[in-house]
Design a protein around this motif. Structure first.
Motif, short mmCIF file in Angstrom:
data_model
loop_
_atom_site.label_atom_id
_atom_site.label_comp_id
_atom_site.label_asym_id
_atom_site.label_seq_id
_atom_site.Cartn_x
_atom_site.Cartn_y
_atom_site.Cartn_z
N ILE A 127 -7.21 5.41 -3.59
CA ILE A 127 -6.18 5.86 -4.53
C ILE A 127 -5.28 6.91 -3.89
N PHE A 128 -5.88 7.82 -3.11
CA PHE A 128 -5.05 8.79 -2.38
C PHE A 128 -4.06 8.08 -1.46
N ASN A 129 -4.53 7.06 -0.75
CA ASN A 129 -3.66 6.32 0.15
C ASN A 129 -2.58 5.55 -0.60
N LEU A 130 -2.92 5.01 -1.76
CA LEU A 130 -1.90 4.33 -2.57
C LEU A 130 -0.80 5.31 -2.97
N ILE A 131 -1.20 6.50 -3.42
CA ILE A 131 -0.22 7.51 -3.83
C ILE A 131 0.59 7.98 -2.62
N ASP A 132 -0.08 8.25 -1.50
CA ASP A 132 0.62 8.67 -0.28
C ASP A 132 1.59 7.59 0.20
N GLY A 133 1.15 6.35 0.14
CA GLY A 133 2.00 5.25 0.59
C GLY A 133 3.26 5.13 -0.26
N ILE A 134 3.10 5.21 -1.57
CA ILE A 134 4.26 5.13 -2.45
C ILE A 134 5.19 6.31 -2.21
N ALA A 135 4.62 7.50 -2.05
CA ALA A 135 5.46 8.68 -1.80
C ALA A 135 6.19 8.58 -0.47
N TYR B 127 7.41 10.48 14.98
CA TYR B 127 6.22 9.64 15.01
C TYR B 127 6.18 8.87 16.32
N VAL B 128 4.97 8.60 16.79
CA VAL B 128 4.80 7.84 18.03
C VAL B 128 5.30 6.40 17.81
N ILE B 129 4.91 5.83 16.68
CA ILE B 129 5.30 4.46 16.34
C ILE B 129 5.89 4.48 14.94
N GLY B 130 7.06 3.92 14.76
CA GLY B 130 7.66 3.77 13.44
C GLY B 130 8.21 5.07 12.88
N ASP B 131 8.38 5.07 11.56
CA ASP B 131 8.88 6.23 10.85
C ASP B 131 8.03 6.46 9.60
N LEU B 132 8.45 7.38 8.76
CA LEU B 132 7.66 7.73 7.57
C LEU B 132 7.50 6.53 6.65
N ARG B 133 8.54 5.77 6.48
CA ARG B 133 8.47 4.62 5.58
C ARG B 133 7.48 3.57 6.12
N ALA B 134 7.47 3.34 7.41
CA ALA B 134 6.54 2.37 8.01
C ALA B 134 5.09 2.81 7.79
N TRP B 135 4.81 4.09 8.02
CA TRP B 135 3.45 4.58 7.81
C TRP B 135 3.10 4.64 6.33
N GLY B 136 4.11 4.73 5.48
CA GLY B 136 3.87 4.63 4.04
C GLY B 136 3.35 3.26 3.66
N TRP B 137 3.94 2.21 4.26
CA TRP B 137 3.46 0.85 4.01
C TRP B 137 2.04 0.66 4.53
N VAL B 138 1.76 1.23 5.69
CA VAL B 138 0.40 1.14 6.25
C VAL B 138 -0.60 1.81 5.30
N ALA B 139 -0.27 3.00 4.82
CA ALA B 139 -1.17 3.72 3.90
C ALA B 139 -1.34 2.95 2.60
N LEU B 140 -0.27 2.36 2.10
CA LEU B 140 -0.33 1.60 0.86
C LEU B 140 -1.24 0.38 1.01
N ILE B 141 -1.09 -0.36 2.09
CA ILE B 141 -1.92 -1.55 2.32
C ILE B 141 -3.38 -1.16 2.53
N LEU B 142 -3.63 -0.12 3.32
CA LEU B 142 -5.01 0.33 3.54
C LEU B 142 -5.64 0.82 2.25
N GLY B 143 -4.86 1.50 1.42
CA GLY B 143 -5.38 1.96 0.13
C GLY B 143 -5.81 0.82 -0.75
N ALA B 144 -4.99 -0.24 -0.81
CA ALA B 144 -5.35 -1.41 -1.62
C ALA B 144 -6.61 -2.08 -1.07
N LEU B 145 -6.70 -2.19 0.26
CA LEU B 145 -7.89 -2.80 0.88
C LEU B 145 -9.14 -1.95 0.63
N GLN B 146 -8.99 -0.62 0.63
CA GLN B 146 -10.15 0.24 0.38
C GLN B 146 -10.66 0.10 -1.05
#
Length: 140
Positions: free
Chosen positions: A33-41, A55-74
């Motif tokens: 749930i934390f990752n879902l909220i972080d990803g959306i933010a 960022y080493v790879i991507g930008d804030l929006r890209a890592w937001g998508w990563v956090a959102l997907i990982l949150g849903a999988l968790q």
């Protein structure tokens, strides 16, 4: 593919392995749930993150998508762990491990929060790996 291991631990009232699996599932739901909220933010480019972070790879929006997907999988993995699926337990270990790595890349945006999530991930991995296996169920 329900594991007899978790079924046996589920029947135990106060077995150490049973409660650690419940604890790990609760951690999975919480971090998910934390990752879902972080990803959306992060996708919305909220002002809670450090401005102009590099960022080493991507930008804030890209890592937001990563956090959102990982949150849903968790959250899905936590449901599987609570259902007693042994494959879901190992899937949860993999997803939590990936989340810890992803938080290392996300650390530029929100350092202390990312470090806290990494610490929770390590505790969840410990609980999922140590308890709930076949050897733990035989000891109860």
């Amino acid at each position: 593919m329900t594991s007899a291991t978790i079924r046996q631990a589920r029947g135990a009232r106060r077995g150490e392995g049973y409660w650690m699996i419940i604890f790990a599932a609760a951690l999975l739901v919480t971090v998910g749930i934390f990752n879902l909220i972080d990803g959306i933010a992060a996708i919305a480019r909220s002002h809670i993150f450090i401005a102009n972070a590099h960022y080493v790879i991507g930008d804030l929006r890209a890592w937001g998508w990563v956090a959102l997907i990982l949150g849903a999988l968790q959250v899905l993995a936590a449901i599987g762990v609570l259902a007693g699926n042994q494959a879901a337990r190992w899937f949860a270990v993999a997803v939590v491990g990936l989340n810890a790595i992803a938080q290392m890349f996300f650390i530029n945006a929100y350092p202390f929060w990312s470090l806290m999530i990494i610490a929770i991930d390590i505790v969840a991995i410990y609980a999922l790996c140590i308890y709930g296996g076949r050897d733990t169920a035989r000891e109860q």
